[in-house]
Design an enzyme around this catalytic site. Structure first.
Site, PDB file in Angstrom:
ATOM      1  N   ARG A 115      -5.602  -7.604  -4.648  1.00  0.00           N
ATOM      2  CA  ARG A 115      -6.470  -6.546  -4.134  1.00  0.00           C
ATOM      3  C   ARG A 115      -7.289  -7.060  -2.960  1.00  0.00           C
ATOM      4  NH1 ARG A 115     -10.732  -3.609  -8.074  1.00  0.00           N
ATOM      5  NH2 ARG A 115     -11.904  -5.544  -7.852  1.00  0.00           N
ATOM      6  N   SER A 116      -7.274  -6.294  -1.858  1.00  0.00           N
ATOM      7  CA  SER A 116      -8.156  -6.616  -0.738  1.00  0.00           C
ATOM      8  C   SER A 116      -9.309  -5.621  -0.731  1.00  0.00           C
ATOM      9  CB  SER A 116      -7.389  -6.589   0.582  1.00  0.00           C
ATOM     10  OG  SER A 116      -6.513  -7.704   0.639  1.00  0.00           O
ATOM     11  N   GLY A 143      -9.155  -2.429  -2.146  1.00  0.00           N
ATOM     12  CA  GLY A 143      -9.137  -1.547  -3.316  1.00  0.00           C
ATOM     13  C   GLY A 143      -8.947  -0.069  -3.020  1.00  0.00           C
ATOM     14  N   TYR A 158      -0.461   6.225   2.029  1.00  0.00           N
ATOM     15  CA  TYR A 158      -0.936   7.308   1.164  1.00  0.00           C
ATOM     16  C   TYR A 158      -0.009   7.355  -0.050  1.00  0.00           C
ATOM     17  CZ  TYR A 158      -3.932   9.142   4.954  1.00  0.00           C
ATOM     18  OH  TYR A 158      -4.891   9.316   5.920  1.00  0.00           O
ATOM     19  N   SER A 190      -3.239  -1.836  -6.960  1.00  0.00           N
ATOM     20  CA  SER A 190      -3.790  -3.173  -6.774  1.00  0.00           C
ATOM     21  C   SER A 190      -4.627  -3.629  -7.972  1.00  0.00           C
ATOM     22  CB  SER A 190      -4.640  -3.231  -5.498  1.00  0.00           C
ATOM     23  OG  SER A 190      -5.604  -2.206  -5.487  1.00  0.00           O
ATOM     24  N   TYR A 196       3.727   8.976   4.146  1.00  0.00           N
ATOM     25  CA  TYR A 196       3.059   7.784   4.682  1.00  0.00           C
ATOM     26  C   TYR A 196       2.820   6.787   3.553  1.00  0.00           C
ATOM     27  CZ  TYR A 196      -0.646   5.043   7.001  1.00  0.00           C
ATOM     28  OH  TYR A 196      -1.413   4.038   7.530  1.00  0.00           O
ATOM     29  N   ASP A 252      -6.107   1.576  -2.516  1.00  0.00           N
ATOM     30  CA  ASP A 252      -4.791   2.118  -2.847  1.00  0.00           C
ATOM     31  C   ASP A 252      -4.930   3.494  -3.515  1.00  0.00           C
ATOM     32  OD1 ASP A 252      -1.790   1.000  -3.120  1.00  0.00           O
ATOM     33  OD2 ASP A 252      -2.255   2.353  -4.780  1.00  0.00           O
ATOM     34  N   ILE A 305      -0.757 -11.662   1.891  1.00  0.00           N
ATOM     35  CA  ILE A 305      -1.319 -11.884   3.212  1.00  0.00           C
ATOM     36  C   ILE A 305      -2.653 -12.611   3.067  1.00  0.00           C
ATOM     37  CG2 ILE A 305      -2.044 -10.797   5.380  1.00  0.00           C
ATOM     38  CD1 ILE A 305       0.800  -9.919   4.601  1.00  0.00           C
ATOM     39  N   TYR A 307      -3.352   3.759  10.653  1.00  0.00           N
ATOM     40  CA  TYR A 307      -3.644   4.623  11.803  1.00  0.00           C
ATOM     41  C   TYR A 307      -5.146   4.850  11.919  1.00  0.00           C
ATOM     42  CZ  TYR A 307      -5.135   8.589   9.052  1.00  0.00           C
ATOM     43  OH  TYR A 307      -5.861   9.392   8.232  1.00  0.00           O
TER      44      TYR A 307
HETATM   45  C1  FAD Z   1     -11.328   6.449   1.602  1.00  0.00           C
HETATM   46  C2  FAD Z   1     -10.024   6.034   2.227  1.00  0.00           C
HETATM   47  C3  FAD Z   1      -9.855   6.142   3.603  1.00  0.00           C
HETATM   48  C4  FAD Z   1      -8.660   5.769   4.210  1.00  0.00           C
HETATM   49  N1  FAD Z   1      -8.531   5.886   5.570  1.00  0.00           N
HETATM   50  C5  FAD Z   1      -7.387   5.479   6.166  1.00  0.00           C
HETATM   51  C6  FAD Z   1      -7.221   5.550   7.576  1.00  0.00           C
HETATM   52  O1  FAD Z   1      -8.102   5.999   8.305  1.00  0.00           O
HETATM   53  N2  FAD Z   1      -6.038   5.124   8.107  1.00  0.00           N
HETATM   54  C7  FAD Z   1      -5.027   4.631   7.333  1.00  0.00           C
HETATM   55  O2  FAD Z   1      -3.980   4.263   7.879  1.00  0.00           O
HETATM   56  N3  FAD Z   1      -5.159   4.566   6.000  1.00  0.00           N
HETATM   57  C8  FAD Z   1      -6.299   4.971   5.405  1.00  0.00           C
HETATM   58  N4  FAD Z   1      -6.406   4.886   4.041  1.00  0.00           N
HETATM   59  C9  FAD Z   1      -5.288   4.341   3.260  1.00  0.00           C
HETATM   60  C10 FAD Z   1      -5.342   2.822   3.241  1.00  0.00           C
HETATM   61  O3  FAD Z   1      -4.879   2.315   4.467  1.00  0.00           O
HETATM   62  C11 FAD Z   1      -4.463   2.255   2.133  1.00  0.00           C
HETATM   63  O4  FAD Z   1      -4.927   2.715   0.893  1.00  0.00           O
HETATM   64  C12 FAD Z   1      -4.452   0.730   2.167  1.00  0.00           C
HETATM   65  O5  FAD Z   1      -3.368   0.271   1.395  1.00  0.00           O
HETATM   66  C13 FAD Z   1      -5.734   0.174   1.653  1.00  0.00           C
HETATM   67  O6  FAD Z   1      -5.793  -1.218   1.755  1.00  0.00           O
HETATM   68  P1  FAD Z   1      -6.850  -1.989   0.825  1.00  0.00           P
HETATM   69  O7  FAD Z   1      -6.725  -3.429   1.066  1.00  0.00           O
HETATM   70  O8  FAD Z   1      -8.181  -1.360   0.956  1.00  0.00           O
HETATM   71  O9  FAD Z   1      -6.317  -1.563  -0.623  1.00  0.00           O
HETATM   72  P2  FAD Z   1      -5.820  -2.366  -1.923  1.00  0.00           P
HETATM   73  O10 FAD Z   1      -5.896  -1.352  -3.018  1.00  0.00           O
HETATM   74  O11 FAD Z   1      -6.561  -3.626  -2.100  1.00  0.00           O
HETATM   75  O12 FAD Z   1      -4.318  -2.697  -1.578  1.00  0.00           O
HETATM   76  C14 FAD Z   1      -3.345  -1.712  -1.295  1.00  0.00           C
HETATM   77  C15 FAD Z   1      -1.950  -2.284  -1.547  1.00  0.00           C
HETATM   78  O13 FAD Z   1      -1.749  -3.449  -0.751  1.00  0.00           O
HETATM   79  C16 FAD Z   1      -1.604  -4.595  -1.584  1.00  0.00           C
HETATM   80  N5  FAD Z   1      -2.414  -5.671  -1.024  1.00  0.00           N
HETATM   81  C17 FAD Z   1      -3.760  -5.731  -0.937  1.00  0.00           C
HETATM   82  N6  FAD Z   1      -4.131  -6.879  -0.376  1.00  0.00           N
HETATM   83  C18 FAD Z   1      -3.006  -7.560  -0.084  1.00  0.00           C
HETATM   84  C19 FAD Z   1      -2.758  -8.820   0.492  1.00  0.00           C
HETATM   85  N7  FAD Z   1      -3.758  -9.619   0.885  1.00  0.00           N
HETATM   86  N8  FAD Z   1      -1.476  -9.225   0.637  1.00  0.00           N
HETATM   87  C20 FAD Z   1      -0.454  -8.446   0.218  1.00  0.00           C
HETATM   88  N9  FAD Z   1      -0.635  -7.231  -0.346  1.00  0.00           N
HETATM   89  C21 FAD Z   1      -1.900  -6.798  -0.506  1.00  0.00           C
HETATM   90  C22 FAD Z   1      -2.115  -4.185  -2.951  1.00  0.00           C
HETATM   91  O14 FAD Z   1      -1.545  -4.953  -3.998  1.00  0.00           O
HETATM   92  C23 FAD Z   1      -1.720  -2.734  -2.985  1.00  0.00           C
HETATM   93  O15 FAD Z   1      -0.346  -2.611  -3.295  1.00  0.00           O
HETATM   94  C24 FAD Z   1      -7.601   5.275   3.415  1.00  0.00           C
HETATM   95  C25 FAD Z   1      -7.766   5.168   2.035  1.00  0.00           C
HETATM   96  C26 FAD Z   1      -8.957   5.556   1.422  1.00  0.00           C
HETATM   97  C27 FAD Z   1      -9.103   5.471  -0.064  1.00  0.00           C
END
Ligand code: FAD
Ligand code: NAG
Ligand code: NAG
Ligand code: NAG
Ligand code: NAG
Ligand code: NAG
Length: 538
Positions: free
Chosen positions: A113-114, A116, A478, A123, A475, A118, A246, A195
């Site tokens: 989780r980075s 959170g 999403y 994650s 996407y 998802d 990553i 994006y």
């Molecule tokens: C409120 C909100 C706003 C958003 N706005 C946008 C937006 O403007 N543009 C856009 O493109 N998307 C947007 N998103 C979607 C977002 O890009 C994805 O949910 C993204 O996967 C989130 O990354 P995270 O590290 O926060 O999530 P996490 O829940 O930590 O991770 C998402 C996925 O990536 C994996 N992962 C996490 N960290 C790593 C790592 N270090 N190495 C390998 N895998 C890893 C996790 O296991 C999981 O499968 C939004 C989501 C939310 C909830």
């Protein structure tokens, strides 16, 4: 946006989880002890246990606090979904390598989780493993900005808001094309493409990655040269947690003007009764100058007995007010934009505006762990639109929006510009030329979740004739488990994976499967929608 509009702050029901965690999973303490011993053997950098290890048995309340700290979708925190048996927060990159080596040795599955964010919580919860460990990146969030080189190294645990802030500390003429919501984690975000409001000018975040540091399925640390161009291609858009972990991204900063302009113009259903404005937007949103990005948020509004739908046109323009007025008068006069609607500011201030903090919130808000909308419970889906939706379709959408209660919305994001200039196979993200806009469907599920999820699924079904087909594209950032999910046995159902795989990646899915089979043949990195690996040849 940050995702939610008009969202009520969520209050978490911690008591619920206490009762759950009193049922102690057998021997999880001894697994933890074995894991710690193994870590010590595989790293020489110390980790203070009280700050890095959290188990439900030894520290119930702090465990729940840590588990929920970055959870963005409360829907997944139900009792029925398995939670991690313990959480480890690495404080050094070698701890990530050691974690992978040790989880393999001890036969425990690992989730990463980075930020959170998802959409389906993969994650931090699992629908396919009963037992797993959570590797949480919240202590690996360093950002090193190099203005001379127009680049930055960003550790996976950093948020988009922190990145924007650190860039702006050094320069008001540089930025990075990333998301609207400041709390999203860079770790997961770039793995799905990523994006944001600079996409029409500069493309996706993943289009602007120069290098990366990852840990592979054998615990090896690799940079771009070490991992090779296939794997480097796959991690830039092929989805999180399929190919490796990553540690950090090296990103390319982009030039920006000192002054940008933002606006929000609202129109109720009555004010756009014949859909003249929304129809025009669909015809021009992807064709306007690349410096102009106008999103549309459609949501129910009004009061019981007199409900309507409000359409908000929210914009970022890379330039001053006067120039924007010229562009709008020529290309989109139907919106009726006035100089009064336009606010000039620095790009860094526009990131606060786009994240929908209240007007004049200081940029320090970008460093906060909480977005203006708190932590909702929601279900989402996505679509891509290639031909303007005719009035008949718009009427059907608005009728359904009025029927649903006020925390649902649609966000329409314009494409075109730089987005259309990359070939579909440049990176795994394939939604390029020919796309007018993307739809995000969102409904709040805090109360009566199944009723709202059904409403969303019906709307999605109604939309079929108006959106992309063969495949109907989605996407990957999403994530939507309605499209199908992997099972936890080793015999992966390829036919099923292909269904969601081609929606997310089109023809790039095949190349992703080939790369996955090569770099992670035993499927160490797996989740409900990870890329499947082909069976190992013996
Ligand atoms: C409120 C909100 C706003 C958003 N706005 C946008 C937006 O403007 N543009 C856009 O493109 N998307 C947007 N998103 C979607 C977002 O890009 C994805 O949910 C993204 O996967 C989130 O990354 P995270 O590290 O926060 O999530 P996490 O829940 O930590 O991770 C998402 C996925 O990536 C994996 N992962 C996490 N960290 C790593 C790592 N270090 N190495 C390998 N895998 C890893 C996790 O296991 C999981 O499968 C939004 C989501 C939310 C909830
Ligand atoms: C965690 O548990 C240990 C041992 O049971 C205890 O000493 C410590 O105070 C707890 N810490 C917190 C933050 O609850
Ligand atoms: C796979 O999932 C099933 C059902 O959820 C569960 O009973 C089983 O223990 C799981 N197997 C593993 C290895 O987690
Ligand atoms: C537009 O509508 C939204 C939601 O109804 C509201 O919060 C916002 O203040 C409005 N903005 C303007 C500029 O009218
Ligand atoms: C209903 O709301 C609209 C604005 O959305 C307002 O113009 C109209 O006067 C209202 N009608 C009644 C009967 O309250
Ligand atoms: C924000 O600040 C600007 C100028 O500093 C001011 O004109 C405006 O009224 C402020 N807005 C709010 C909502 O306080």
């Amino acid at each position: 946006m940050c995702l939610a509009v008009g969202m009520i702050f969520y209050i978490s029901f911690i008591a619920l989880y206490f009762s759950f965690y009193t049922i102690t999973p057998i021997s999880s303490n001894s697994i933890q002890d074995d894991f710690i011993k193994c870590l010590h053997r595989n790293t020489h950098v110390d980790f203070p246990l009280e700050k890095t290890f959290f188990t439900p048995e030894r520290n119930a309340s702090i465990f729940i606090e840590v588990l929920e700290s970055t959870v963005q979708n409360q829907r997944l925190l139900t009792k029925s979904l398995p939670k991690p048996i313990f959480i480890f927060k690495p404080v050094h990159e070698s701890h990530v390598q050691a974690s992978i080596i040790c989880s393999k040795k001890l036969g425990i599955h690992l989730r990463v989780r980075s930020g959170g964010h998802d959409f389906e919580g993969v994650s931090y919860v699992s629908q396919m493993e009963t037992s797993f460990v959570l590797l949480d990146f919240s202590k690996l969030r360093q950002i090193k900005v190099d203005i001379e080189d127009s680049s930055a190294w960003v550790q996976a645990g950093a948020t988009l808001g922190e990145l924007y802030y650190r860039i702006a500390e050094k320069s008001n003429r540089h930025g990075f094309p990333a998301g609207l919501c400041s709390t999203v984690g860079i770790g997961g975000y770039i793995t799905g493409g990523g994006y944001g409001p600079l996409m029409r000018k500069y493309g996706l975040a993943a289009d602007n990655v120069l290098d990366a540091k990852i840990v592979d399925a054998n615990g090896k640390l690799l940079d771009r040269i070490g991992m090779g161009e296939d794997l480097f291609w796959a991690i830039r858009g092929g989805g999180g947690a399929s190919f490796g972990v990553i540690l950090a991204w090296k990103i390319k900063l982009v030039p920006l003007p000192e002054t940008v302009t933002v606006f929000t113009v609202n129109k109720t259903l009555e004010q756009d009764a014949k859909f003249k404005t929304l129809s025009k937007w669909q015809r021009i949103a992807d064709k306007l100058v690349e410096e102009l990005f106008i999103r549309v948020i459609i949501r129910p509004s009004g009061i019981v007995g007199n409900k309507t739908v409000t359409t908000s046109y929210r914009s970022l323009f890379l330039g001053a007010k006067g120039f924007l007025m010229k562009v709008m008068n020529k290309g989109f006069p139907e919106l009726g934009l006035t100089r009064k609607d336009c606010i000039e500011m620095k790009w860094i201030e526009s990131t606060v505006y786009n994240a929908e903090f209240p007007a004049n919130t200081s940029i320090e808000a970008l460093l906060q762990a909480i977005s203006p909308f708190g932590k909702p419970s929601f279900k989402s889906k996505s679509d891509f639109v290639k031909n303007p939706i005719p009035v008949l379709g718009l009427r059907g959408i608005f009728k359904r929006m009025i029927q649903e209660d006020s925390s649902s919305f649609l966000a329409w994001t314009p494409y075109g510009g730089m987005m259309a200039k990359f070939p579909e196979s440049e990176i795994p993200f394939p939604h390029r030329s020919g796309t007018i806009f993307k739809i995000l469907y969102y409904t709040d599920t805090e109360k009566r979740p199944s009723k709202h999820i059904n409403w969303l699924r019906h709307l999605y079904s109604f939309m079929t004739p108006y959106v992309s087909s063969n495949p109907r594209q989605s996407y990957v950032n999403y994530k939507d488990l309605d499209l199908g999910k992997n099972k936890n046995n080793s015999k992966v159902n390829f036919k099923k994976a292909q269904v969601w795989g081609t929606k997310y990646f089109k023809d790039n899915f095949d190349r992703l499967v080939k790369i996955k089979s090569k770099v992670d043949p035993h499927n160490v990195f797996r989740h409900e929608q990870s890329i499947p690996s082909l069976p190992v040849q013996s």
